[in-house]
Design a protein around this motif. Structure first.
Motif, short mmCIF file in Angstrom:
data_model
loop_
_atom_site.label_atom_id
_atom_site.label_comp_id
_atom_site.label_asym_id
_atom_site.label_seq_id
_atom_site.Cartn_x
_atom_site.Cartn_y
_atom_site.Cartn_z
N LYS A 1 -33.99 17.17 -53.11
CA LYS A 1 -33.55 16.37 -51.98
C LYS A 1 -32.71 17.19 -51.00
CE LYS A 1 -31.63 12.80 -54.02
NZ LYS A 1 -31.15 11.45 -54.37
N TYR B 1 -29.74 15.44 -44.97
CA TYR B 1 -28.50 14.76 -45.34
C TYR B 1 -27.47 14.85 -44.21
CZ TYR B 1 -29.23 13.69 -50.27
OH TYR B 1 -29.65 13.14 -51.44
N PRO B 2 -26.66 13.79 -44.04
CA PRO B 2 -25.53 13.87 -43.10
C PRO B 2 -24.46 14.82 -43.67
CG PRO B 2 -25.79 11.62 -43.93
CD PRO B 2 -26.83 12.46 -44.59
N THR C 1 -21.04 15.52 -51.84
CA THR C 1 -20.39 14.46 -52.61
C THR C 1 -21.30 13.96 -53.73
OG1 THR C 1 -19.17 13.77 -50.66
CG2 THR C 1 -19.31 12.18 -52.45
N GLU C 2 -22.55 13.70 -53.41
CA GLU C 2 -23.48 13.20 -54.42
C GLU C 2 -23.74 14.26 -55.49
OE1 GLU C 2 -26.88 11.67 -52.35
OE2 GLU C 2 -25.70 10.10 -51.39
N TYR D 1 -24.11 3.52 -58.30
CA TYR D 1 -24.07 4.21 -57.00
C TYR D 1 -25.38 4.96 -56.77
CZ TYR D 1 -23.06 7.62 -53.41
OH TYR D 1 -23.14 8.39 -52.29
N TYR D 2 -25.86 5.65 -57.80
CA TYR D 2 -27.11 6.41 -57.65
C TYR D 2 -28.33 5.50 -57.46
CZ TYR D 2 -25.24 11.09 -58.43
OH TYR D 2 -24.58 12.28 -58.30
N ALA E 1 -22.38 14.39 -47.27
CA ALA E 1 -22.97 13.41 -48.20
C ALA E 1 -23.63 14.11 -49.39
CB ALA E 1 -23.98 12.53 -47.49
N TYR E 2 -24.37 15.17 -49.13
CA TYR E 2 -25.07 15.87 -50.20
C TYR E 2 -24.07 16.47 -51.19
CZ TYR E 2 -28.06 19.17 -52.66
OH TYR E 2 -28.72 19.86 -53.64
N GLN F 1 -26.72 5.75 -52.81
CA GLN F 1 -27.03 7.11 -52.38
C GLN F 1 -27.61 7.14 -50.97
OE1 GLN F 1 -28.79 10.43 -55.00
NE2 GLN F 1 -29.54 8.54 -55.86
N THR F 2 -27.53 8.30 -50.34
CA THR F 2 -28.11 8.46 -49.01
C THR F 2 -29.63 8.31 -49.08
OG1 THR F 2 -26.32 9.95 -48.46
CG2 THR F 2 -28.23 9.95 -47.00
N PHE F 3 -30.25 9.03 -50.01
CA PHE F 3 -31.70 8.93 -50.24
C PHE F 3 -31.92 8.61 -51.71
CE2 PHE F 3 -31.29 12.02 -46.74
CZ PHE F 3 -32.03 11.35 -45.77
#
Length: 135
Positions: free
Chosen positions: A33, A39-40, A46-47, A93-94, A43-44, A98-100
């Motif tokens: 990913k 990704y913004p 952090t995840e 959260y996942y 964000a990446y 998540q963003t994606f």
């Protein structure tokens, strides 16, 4: 007199095996990913960091659950349940935040939610039973 819970120990054992599969798959999906999706900022990272925090919390959680079950002490079982709250938050959260979210993310996290929930419920019932017999 109460005895160690075989059901809890089985779920903890297979949970350990699943955690290895979960982490490797999550790591590979996160790498994919990060390389392929836009990704913004921040964000990446952090995840991805949450994945490594998982490595710090999950082994002690499983150890405490197993120790409390085998030694028939409620303290480690309750500590395991407290740590499970963070692990459940991370999996939720996942799945939802998540963003994606890929299908693979969704599947492996739902399986993990089932494992952690079952382990927590079994640990709670064992802790309550141990607490009752010590009175």
């Amino acid at each position: 007199m109460t005895a160690p819970s075989l059901s809890l120990e089985i779920f903890l054992y297979f949970g350990k095996l699943w955690d290895i599969v979960f982490w490797v798959l999550s790591f590979l999906v996160m790498c994919w990913k990060g390389y392929n999706l836009p990704y913004p900022d921040g964000a990446y990272e952090t995840e991805f960091a949450l994945l490594f925090i998982y490595l710090l919390i999950e082994p002690p959680r499983l150890f405490l659950g197993s120790k409390g079950n085998k030694t028939l002490t409620s303290g480690p079982l309750y500590a395991s349940i407290v740590l499970a709250a963070y692990v459940l938050f991370m999996h939720i959260y996942y799945v939802a935040g998540q963003t994606f979210i890929t299908r693979c993310d969704y599947a492996i996290n739902v399986i993990s939610i089932v494992f952690v929930s079952a382990q927590s419920l079994l640990a709670l019932t064992q802790a309550v039973e141990v607490s009752r017999t010590l009175r």
